[in-house]
Design a protein around this motif. Sequence first.
Motif, PDB file in Angstrom:
ATOM      1  N   LEU A 178       9.780  77.275  -3.241  1.00  0.00           N
ATOM      2  CA  LEU A 178       9.777  76.420  -4.424  1.00  0.00           C
ATOM      3  C   LEU A 178      11.150  76.361  -5.083  1.00  0.00           C
ATOM      4  O   LEU A 178      11.562  75.293  -5.585  1.00  0.00           O
ATOM      5  CB  LEU A 178       8.737  76.932  -5.429  1.00  0.00           C
ATOM      6  CG  LEU A 178       7.273  76.755  -5.031  1.00  0.00           C
ATOM      7  CD1 LEU A 178       6.364  77.436  -6.033  1.00  0.00           C
ATOM      8  CD2 LEU A 178       6.920  75.280  -4.922  1.00  0.00           C
ATOM      9  N   SER A 179      11.870  77.465  -5.093  1.00  0.00           N
ATOM     10  CA  SER A 179      13.200  77.486  -5.706  1.00  0.00           C
ATOM     11  C   SER A 179      14.183  76.616  -4.933  1.00  0.00           C
ATOM     12  O   SER A 179      14.937  75.834  -5.519  1.00  0.00           O
ATOM     13  CB  SER A 179      13.714  78.923  -5.790  1.00  0.00           C
ATOM     14  OG  SER A 179      12.842  79.727  -6.548  1.00  0.00           O
ATOM     15  N   LEU A 195       8.529  69.296 -11.037  1.00  0.00           N
ATOM     16  CA  LEU A 195       9.414  70.453 -11.136  1.00  0.00           C
ATOM     17  C   LEU A 195      10.871  70.041 -11.278  1.00  0.00           C
ATOM     18  O   LEU A 195      11.656  70.758 -11.913  1.00  0.00           O
ATOM     19  CB  LEU A 195       9.246  71.354  -9.908  1.00  0.00           C
ATOM     20  CG  LEU A 195       7.879  72.030  -9.734  1.00  0.00           C
ATOM     21  CD1 LEU A 195       7.841  72.814  -8.438  1.00  0.00           C
ATOM     22  CD2 LEU A 195       7.582  72.936 -10.918  1.00  0.00           C
ATOM     23  N   TRP A 196      11.263  68.922 -10.676  1.00  0.00           N
ATOM     24  CA  TRP A 196      12.657  68.493 -10.769  1.00  0.00           C
ATOM     25  C   TRP A 196      12.827  67.065 -11.291  1.00  0.00           C
ATOM     26  O   TRP A 196      13.928  66.680 -11.667  1.00  0.00           O
ATOM     27  CB  TRP A 196      13.335  68.616  -9.404  1.00  0.00           C
ATOM     28  CG  TRP A 196      12.733  67.750  -8.337  1.00  0.00           C
ATOM     29  CD1 TRP A 196      13.002  66.431  -8.095  1.00  0.00           C
ATOM     30  CD2 TRP A 196      11.766  68.139  -7.359  1.00  0.00           C
ATOM     31  NE1 TRP A 196      12.278  65.971  -7.033  1.00  0.00           N
ATOM     32  CE2 TRP A 196      11.505  66.994  -6.545  1.00  0.00           C
ATOM     33  CE3 TRP A 196      11.110  69.317  -7.065  1.00  0.00           C
ATOM     34  CZ2 TRP A 196      10.604  67.034  -5.489  1.00  0.00           C
ATOM     35  CZ3 TRP A 196      10.216  69.338  -6.014  1.00  0.00           C
ATOM     36  CH2 TRP A 196       9.968  68.215  -5.236  1.00  0.00           C
ATOM     37  N   LEU A 211       9.905  74.902 -13.505  1.00  0.00           N
ATOM     38  CA  LEU A 211       9.991  75.811 -12.356  1.00  0.00           C
ATOM     39  C   LEU A 211       9.679  77.240 -12.783  1.00  0.00           C
ATOM     40  O   LEU A 211       8.947  77.967 -12.092  1.00  0.00           O
ATOM     41  CB  LEU A 211      11.380  75.734 -11.731  1.00  0.00           C
ATOM     42  CG  LEU A 211      11.672  76.705 -10.580  1.00  0.00           C
ATOM     43  CD1 LEU A 211      10.766  76.417  -9.394  1.00  0.00           C
ATOM     44  CD2 LEU A 211      13.138  76.629 -10.167  1.00  0.00           C
ATOM     45  N   THR A 250      13.216  72.907  -5.321  1.00  0.00           N
ATOM     46  CA  THR A 250      13.513  72.339  -6.635  1.00  0.00           C
ATOM     47  C   THR A 250      15.008  72.257  -6.896  1.00  0.00           C
ATOM     48  O   THR A 250      15.534  71.203  -7.265  1.00  0.00           O
ATOM     49  CB  THR A 250      12.835  73.183  -7.737  1.00  0.00           C
ATOM     50  OG1 THR A 250      11.435  73.223  -7.500  1.00  0.00           O
ATOM     51  CG2 THR A 250      13.104  72.592  -9.103  1.00  0.00           C
ATOM     52  N   LEU A 281      14.946  74.838 -17.195  1.00  0.00           N
ATOM     53  CA  LEU A 281      14.175  74.895 -15.952  1.00  0.00           C
ATOM     54  C   LEU A 281      12.790  75.469 -16.246  1.00  0.00           C
ATOM     55  O   LEU A 281      12.243  76.257 -15.466  1.00  0.00           O
ATOM     56  CB  LEU A 281      14.902  75.758 -14.913  1.00  0.00           C
ATOM     57  CG  LEU A 281      16.205  75.197 -14.362  1.00  0.00           C
ATOM     58  CD1 LEU A 281      16.947  76.245 -13.541  1.00  0.00           C
ATOM     59  CD2 LEU A 281      15.950  73.959 -13.514  1.00  0.00           C
ATOM     60  N   TYR A 338       0.912  69.751 -13.318  1.00  0.00           N
ATOM     61  CA  TYR A 338       1.886  70.348 -12.404  1.00  0.00           C
ATOM     62  C   TYR A 338       1.338  70.415 -10.987  1.00  0.00           C
ATOM     63  O   TYR A 338       2.094  70.260 -10.015  1.00  0.00           O
ATOM     64  CB  TYR A 338       2.237  71.775 -12.864  1.00  0.00           C
ATOM     65  CG  TYR A 338       3.187  71.836 -14.034  1.00  0.00           C
ATOM     66  CD1 TYR A 338       4.482  72.323 -13.878  1.00  0.00           C
ATOM     67  CD2 TYR A 338       2.794  71.437 -15.298  1.00  0.00           C
ATOM     68  CE1 TYR A 338       5.348  72.398 -14.952  1.00  0.00           C
ATOM     69  CE2 TYR A 338       3.654  71.510 -16.381  1.00  0.00           C
ATOM     70  CZ  TYR A 338       4.922  71.989 -16.203  1.00  0.00           C
ATOM     71  OH  TYR A 338       5.777  72.071 -17.270  1.00  0.00           O
TER      72      TYR A 338
END
Length: 374
Positions: free
Chosen positions: A267-268, A152-153, A218, A271, A215, A145
């Motif tokens: 990050l949210s 993440l996506w 994430l 992603t 998810l 990661y």
Amino acid sequence: MAIRKKSNKNPPLLSHEFLLQNHADIVSCLAMLFLLGLMFEVTAKGAIIFVALQYNVTRPATEEQATESASLYHYGIKDLATVLFYMLVAIIIHAIIQEYVLDKINRRMHFSKTKHSKFNESGQLSAFYLFACVWGTFILISENYISDPTILWRAYPHNLMTFQTKFFYISQLAYWLHAFPELYFQKTKKEDIPRQLVYIGLYLFHIAGAYLLNLNHLGLVLLVLHYFVEFLFHISRLFYFSDEKYQKGFSLWAVLFVLGRLLTLILSVLTVGFGLARAENQKLDFSTGNFNVLAVRIAVLASICITQAFMMWKFINFQLRRWREHSAFQAPPVKRKPAVTKGRSSRKGTENGVNGTVTSNGADSPRNRKEKSS
């Protein structure tokens, strides 16, 4: 006169006192029943649903990994049984830490009732946050990661998980579900229960949301980030209870808390708002676990942003309260001027003043009369 002996009778079975005193033993017996069920062929099929992870999928070896076949997992309704079993395990571990570690420290430190409950809370949570943070970091490193953030996506939906990732999520759900009966076992004050329910509910909502919406990549990163900041707060509070002059940990936590909220939002948005928004497959498909549609993305970002705003609001109130307490503690006491009374007082008042103050009748003292006659 006969001495009245204390009754040594045990509390009646399934009474309030009996459950509080023996809840760890009762839960241990229930967990042992599931484990014993694995030993018999008749009950093994039912018991294994509670103990082992379900929905195993074996992916055949590829050309790059010709020697190994990957064993992956997805989620399903049977996961509720697994969460139930590990919730019992969490209650047992909670009781062990409480009895063999925290209670011994409490007896030595002689805390007040308020500090006693807060010390127990921070002791339990700091142990959990440390374990979960180390475990989550190990998963992040082992599954690349950190070296490749696009994981993440990329290749969403992430409907297949490794054993470590699924077990991590099952453990998180089990731990926060076990916090509900612990409110009863730990005799939590009524005024503290609403705060605890909101606290537990937010964890379960976000962890279950990341798990069910696929998810999990994430969610794992955000959990490790959040757990590290929370661990620092609770370990600082433990040091503060032993020495109230210790404030350095809280200062470091305050800085990392704000940075943690910013990183969570970045990050949210990166992603969900950019990575998933540019993906080719944006159709709702329950069979493949694809929830990459506009409505879901907006709901995910809204829930994350509202939660971060709520946490910042609580953080600001906490800092303001600490600042007021610190200012009140360091403020010098206000000196009151002695009040001067008028009128004739008693003989004692003329010599020593009334209530320790000098009065105007001091002019009629023997010393003053001697000066006048001279």
